[in-house]
Design an enzyme around this catalytic site. Structure first.
Site, mmCIF file in Angstrom:
data_model
loop_
_atom_site.group_PDB
_atom_site.id
_atom_site.type_symbol
_atom_site.label_atom_id
_atom_site.label_comp_id
_atom_site.label_asym_id
_atom_site.label_seq_id
_atom_site.Cartn_x
_atom_site.Cartn_y
_atom_site.Cartn_z
ATOM 1 N N GLN A 123 23.083 15.838 76.926
ATOM 2 C CA GLN A 123 23.361 16.315 75.574
ATOM 3 C C GLN A 123 22.421 17.464 75.226
ATOM 4 O O GLN A 123 21.201 17.277 75.215
ATOM 5 C CB GLN A 123 23.144 15.143 74.608
ATOM 6 N N GLY A 124 22.968 18.643 74.964
ATOM 7 C CA GLY A 124 22.139 19.802 74.620
ATOM 8 C C GLY A 124 22.131 20.051 73.117
ATOM 9 O O GLY A 124 22.835 20.932 72.630
ATOM 10 N N TYR A 125 21.391 19.242 72.383
ATOM 11 C CA TYR A 125 21.342 19.375 70.925
ATOM 12 C C TYR A 125 20.003 19.955 70.461
ATOM 13 O O TYR A 125 19.922 21.070 69.990
ATOM 14 C CB TYR A 125 21.548 18.017 70.230
ATOM 15 N N SER A 126 18.926 19.137 70.578
ATOM 16 C CA SER A 126 17.631 19.519 70.006
ATOM 17 C C SER A 126 17.067 20.774 70.665
ATOM 18 O O SER A 126 17.325 21.056 71.835
ATOM 19 C CB SER A 126 16.618 18.390 70.195
ATOM 20 N N GLU A 241 26.059 7.148 68.570
ATOM 21 C CA GLU A 241 24.739 6.928 69.155
ATOM 22 C C GLU A 241 23.925 5.971 68.298
ATOM 23 O O GLU A 241 23.312 5.034 68.794
ATOM 24 C CB GLU A 241 23.988 8.256 69.298
ATOM 25 N N ASN A 372 13.325 7.836 62.009
ATOM 26 C CA ASN A 372 13.548 6.820 60.979
ATOM 27 C C ASN A 372 13.295 7.378 59.579
ATOM 28 O O ASN A 372 13.809 6.838 58.603
ATOM 29 C CB ASN A 372 12.718 5.573 61.290
#
Lengths: 395, 362
Positions: A123-126, A241, A372
Site C-alpha cells: 500500500q503506497g499511502y503515507s 483495515e 488513536n
C-alpha cells in the site's frame, strides 16, 4: 435478544468442522507465493471458506453474503491449528475496492491472483510529510501520452520487499483542493525507477519499507475511479483495515494464554496469579475485554438485521482494541518481571519472546492505521457531532 | 441472531424517559434532595402506574413476569433521570428472592402486593458481600439480632429482606418490635439509605435460600441493576458534556472544537458505548442461565463502575467551573454513579469474587 444462530446453521458448522478434521495435518512452511500455499488458498476458496462472496468469474467462491457463515468459519478455524486463509493488504483492502470501483478489466486481471496468494500487494499511502494528514501527500503523477509518470517518496509500505503490485495514492491534479487532487493507481513493483529500502523497527523486524519513486512509468489505464477521485476510493478501503486490526475474539485467546502464564510463573515460589494486585490487573483487563466482546456482538447483529444502528460501536473498535491488547501484553511482561525483558534467543526466554514482540507490535498498531488520536477525532466529529479544528491558513 | 433491545423494550425505555422528563425535571430532583419527600412519593406512584413494580413478579402472582433484560432497561432509564424512587431492592431483588426461595404463603403474601405497589421491601445484603463496622445479623429460633447497613430502598419500607453470613435470607416486618432504624445520609440525595439495629426481631426464613444459588442470583440481579443505573447516568453525563461544548465559547471558538475537549468526549464515548452492550449481554445471560452468567454479572458491575467513575469526572471537567456548581446540578448524576459503585461491592471486591469464580485461587 437472541444469540442463537439458528438450526439452519448447524449443518453448515458440522460441514466446516469436518473439513477441518480432514485437513488436520496440513502445515505450510514455504515462503509467500509458494505452490503449497497457493494450493491451500485455492482449496479454501473451492470450499467456500475464503473469498466466499466474491463472484466466481473473478476467482471467488460465488456465494451469497452471509455474515453468520463467515463468523462460523472464523470461529471453527480459530479453534484449530490448521492454516488460516491468507490476509494482507491486497486481500483485505484492494479486492473490496476493485469489486466496488474497479473496471471489468481490472477485476479480471487482479482479483483472482490476489485471492490465490500469487500476487502480493503493498500500500503506497503515507509519505514522510503526510502521515495523519494523509490528504496532503505530494508524490506526483503526470500523464505523459498513455502513461502515468510517478515521482516522489512513500513510507511505512508493508511487504514492499515481496510485493508484485502496489496500490498507490498520487497527486495528479496539483491545482485542485487537496482532497480532490489525488488519484488511486495500480503500480507494478518491477517497474523501473522504484528503490525499496527496509525500515528496521523497534521490534528488530523490518515489516515496512520506504519507496523512492523516480520517473516510474505505468499504463494510463491503471487507475481506479476517475482522476481526482483517489481520496474517496482510498477511504472505501481504510474502513476495511480499521475493522480488522483488533478483533476481541483474538484477544480472548491471548487472555487465556496470559492466565496460563500467570498460573505458571512464580515469585519466591508463589504463583503470580495468587498475588492480589497482579490478579486484580488481570481481572480488570478481562472486564474490559468482555465489554468489547459484547460490543462486537452488537456490530455483528447490525450487519444481519435491518435498522440496527452501530455507527459508534464500529468507530471505537480500533482505538479500544489496540489499547487493550497493548496493555494485556504489558501485564504479561510485568508478571514475568526481569524475565519479561528477555528477547531473541536468550536463556530463560518464555514463549519465544512473543510477549515483548507483541507488546511493541501493538504500540505500532496504536500508531498505524490512523493513530488513536486521529481515531478520537473521528469519533468526536462523526459520531458525537463535534466540530473540526479550525483550518490553519495554507494547510 | 439479534443482539439488542426489542421494540417493546425500546418503547418501555421511552415511556419511562418521557414520564421522568415530564414529572421529575431537575427542579423537582433538587426539591427532593432538599427534603421534600412528598415530591418523591408522587414520582414513585407514577412508576407504579407505569407497571414497573410488577415487572419482575410472575404473572401468576399479579405481575408482568418479565425478565432481567427488561429490568435492565428500566434501571438504565431511572439512572438517566436520577429518579428518586425505589427500584433495584424493592422491585427487582426482593421479588426475585421471594419467587425463588419463598414458600407458597410468603409468595401469596408479598408478591401481589409488590406488583400492585402496595408494599416496599428494603434489601440488606451488604454484610454478606463485605461487612463494615463489624455489622452482621444472626438468626436463632425465629428471631434475628444484629445490625445491617446500607439497605437498598429501606427507608419507610414495609419489610426488610436480610441475609446472614451464610447467605440465608430472612424477611422481617418493619413494624415488628426490637427494630431501630437510623437514616444514613449518603452523597446521593436521590436515593435513601438506612441502618437497622435488631434485637430479637421476629423473622421468617425464605426456605429455599439455604441453597446458596438463591442469594447469588439476587446479588447478580442487584449488581446488574446498579450497573444499568450507572450506564444510564453516564450516558446523560456524556450527552451533557457534548452539548455544553457546543454552546460554550472561549478564545473565539466553541470549546467543542478544541482537540483537548474533543478527545475527552471521544474517550468517554469509546468507554461507554460497549457498556450498553455489556449490560444487555449480562442480563441476557441471567435470563438464559448461561454458565458464565455470574462471571458476567460480576465483571459488568466492576467494569461499568470504573467507566462511570471516569465519565463522571471527565464530564464535570468539560463543564469547567459550572460543572462544580449546585445550580447546574450535574453533581446529582456524579453522586448517583458514586453510590452505585460502592453498593453490593466495589470493583476491587467484585473482581476478587470474579477471580474465585474462575478458580484463580486454586
Amino acid at each position: 435478544m437472541d444469540l442463537e444462530y439458528g438450526p439452519e446453521y448447524d449443518d453448515f458448522r458440522s460441514e466446516v468442522i469436518n473439513f477441518i478434521k480432514e485437513n488436520e495435518g496440513v502445515k505450510l512452511s514455504g515462503p509467500m507465493r509458494d505452490e503449497s500455499r497457493v494450493n491451500w488458498q485455492q482449496k479454501l476458496i473451492d470450499n467456500g471458506y475464503f473469498a466466499r462472496s466474491v463472484p466466481k468469474e473473478y476467482g471467488g467462491y460465488g456465494g451469497h453474503m452471509d455474515i453468520i457463515k463467515l463468523r462460523i468459519i472464523a470461529e471453527e478455524f480459530a479453534k484449530s491449528p490448521i492454516p488460516k486463509a491468507m490476509g494482507g493488504q491486497g486481500i483485505q483492502m484492494l479486492v473490496p475496492t476493485l469489486l466496488s470501483l474497479g473496471t471489468e478489466e481490472q477485476k479480471q486481471a487482479y482479483i483472482r491472483p490476489t485471492l490465490r496468494g500469487e500476487m502480493i500487494w503493498c500500500q503506497g499511502y503515507s509519505e514522510p510529510n503526510s502521515g495523519s494528514d494523509l490528504a496532503s501527500l505530494q508524490t506526483k503523477g503526470e500523464l505523459d501520452g498513455d502513461e502515468w509518470v510517478i515521482n516522489g517518496q512513500k513510507i511505512w509500505t508493508s511487504t514492499a520487499q515481496l510485493a508484485q503490485m502496489c496500490f498507490i495514492l498520487v497527486r495528479t491534479e496539483p491545482d485542485a483542493p487537496k482532497h480532490q487532487g489525488i488519484s488511486y493507481l495500480l503500480m507494478p513493483m518491477d517497474s523501473e525507477g522504484i528503490d525499496r529500502r527496509p525500515i528496521k523497527q523497534m521490534t528488530g523486524d523490518s515489516d515496512f519499507n520506504e519507496l523512492f519513486l523516480t520517473d516510474v512509468r505505468i499504463p494510463a489505464e491503471n487507475i481506479v475511479g476517475s482522476r481526482g477521485e483517489g481520496w474517496q476510493v482510498a477511504n472505501a478501503t481504510l474502513g476495511h483495515e480499521r475493522g480488522s486490526l483488533a478483533d476481541p475474539n483474538v484477544t480472548q485467546n491471548r487472555l487465556n494464554s496470559l492466565i496460563d502464564l500467570m498460573k505458571t510463573e512464580t515469585i519466591d515460589g508463589q504463583r503470580v496469579i495468587d498475588k492480589p494486585i497482579f490478579r486484580d490487573r488481570l481481572l480488570s483487563i478481562q472486564g474490559r475485554l468482555m465489554a468489547q466482546q459484547s460490543n462486537a456482538l452488537r456490530i455483528l447483529s447490525s450487519q444481519i438485521n435491518d435498522g440496527q444502528d452501530a455507527t459508534l460501536a464500529k468507530f471505537i473498535v480500533k482505538l479500544q482494541g489496540t489499547e487493550l491488547r497493548h496493555e494485556l501484553e504489558g501485564l504479561a511482561i510485568d508478571a514475568m518481571g526481569e524475565l519479561g525483558t528477555l528477547y531473541e534467543d536468550s536463556p530463560h526466554l518464555r514463549d519465544h519472546g512473543a510477549w515483548q514482540q507483541t507488546y511493541m507490535y501493538y504500540l505500532g498498531l496504536i500508531i498505524g492505521g490512523g493513530t488513536n488520536q486521529i481515531q478520537k477525532n473521528i469519533i468526536s466529529e462523526r459520531a458525537l457531532g463535534m466540530p473540526k479544528e479550525p483550518k490553519v491558513q495554507g494547510a | 441472531m439479534y443482539f439488542g433491545l426489542s421494540e417493546e423494550q425500546k418503547s418501555l425505555e421511552e415511556n419511562i424517559s418521557k414520564f421522568l422528563s415530564d414529572n421529575a425535571p431537575l427542579d423537582t430532583i433538587k426539591a427532593v434532595a432538599d427534603g421534600e419527600e412528598a415530591k418523591a412519593d408522587d414520582i414513585h406512584k407514577g412508576i407504579i402506574e407505569l407497571g414497573l413494580s410488577g415487572l419482575m413478579v410472575p404473572e401468576s402472582y399479579g405481575g408482568l413476569g418479565l425478565n432481567m433484560l427488561f429490568a435492565t432497561v428500566v434501571s438504565s432509564a431511572l439512572g438517566a433521570g436520577t429518579a428518586p424512587v425505589p427500584y433495584a431492592g424493592a422491585y427487582v431483588m426482593a421479588p426475585i428472592a421471594i419467587t425463588l426461595a419463598g414458600d407458597e404463603d410468603q409468595k401469596n403474601e408479598w408478591l401481589p402486593k409488590i406488583a400492585g405497589g402496595e408494599k416496599v421491601i428494603g434489601v440488606g445484603l451488604s454484610e454478606f458481600v463485605g461487612a463494615r463496622e463489624d455489622a452482621g445479623i444472626e438468626f436463632d429460633k425465629g428471631k434475628v439480632s444484629g445490625r445491617s447497613l446500607f439497605l437498598i430502598d429501606g427507608k419507610n419500607a414495609d419489610a426488610y429482606l436480610l441475609a446472614n453470613k451464610s447467605g440465608e435470607l430472612f424477611l422481617i416486618d418493619s413494624s415488628s418490635k426490637g427494630i431501630t432504624v437510623t437514616e444514613l445520609v449518603t452523597v446521593d440525595k436521590t436515593r435513601t439509605s438506612i441502618e437497622l439495629t435488631l434485637d430479637k426481631v421476629d423473622a421468617t426464613l425464605l426456605p429455599g435460600s439455604s441453597d446458596l444459588s438463591v442469594i447469588e442470583k439476587v446479588l447478580d440481579a442487584g449488581r446488574l441493576m446498579l450497573s444499568a443505573d450507572t450506564v444510564g447516568a453516564s450516558q446523560v453525563m456524556l450527552d451533557k458534556a457534548v452539548a455544553y461544548s457546543l454552546e460554550r465559547k472561549q478564545f473565539g471558538r466553541l470549546i467543542g472544537s478544541f482537540q483537548a475537549v474533543k478527545h475527552m468526549c471521544a474517550e468517554m464515548a469509546a468507554e461507554l458505548e460497549p457498556c450498553h452492550s455489556m449490560i444487555w449481554h449480562a442480563a441476557h445471560s441471567q435470563d438464559s442461565s448461561t454458565e458464565d452468567a455470574r462471571l458476567m454479572a460480576c465483571q459488568t458491575k466492576a467494569h461499568v463502575s470504573e467507566v462511570g467513575k471516569q465519565i463522571s469526572k471527565t464530564s464535570t471537567e468539560v463543564h469547567g467551573g459550572m460543572g462544580f456548581t449546585d445550580e447546574l446540578g450535574l453533581h446529582y448524576w456524579f453522586k448517583r454513579i458514586g453510590l452505585n459503585r460502592q453498593l453490593l461491592g466495589s470493583p476491587e471486591l467484585i473482581r476478587e469474587e470474579a477471580g474465585k469464580l474462575q478458580g484463580f485461587d486454586q
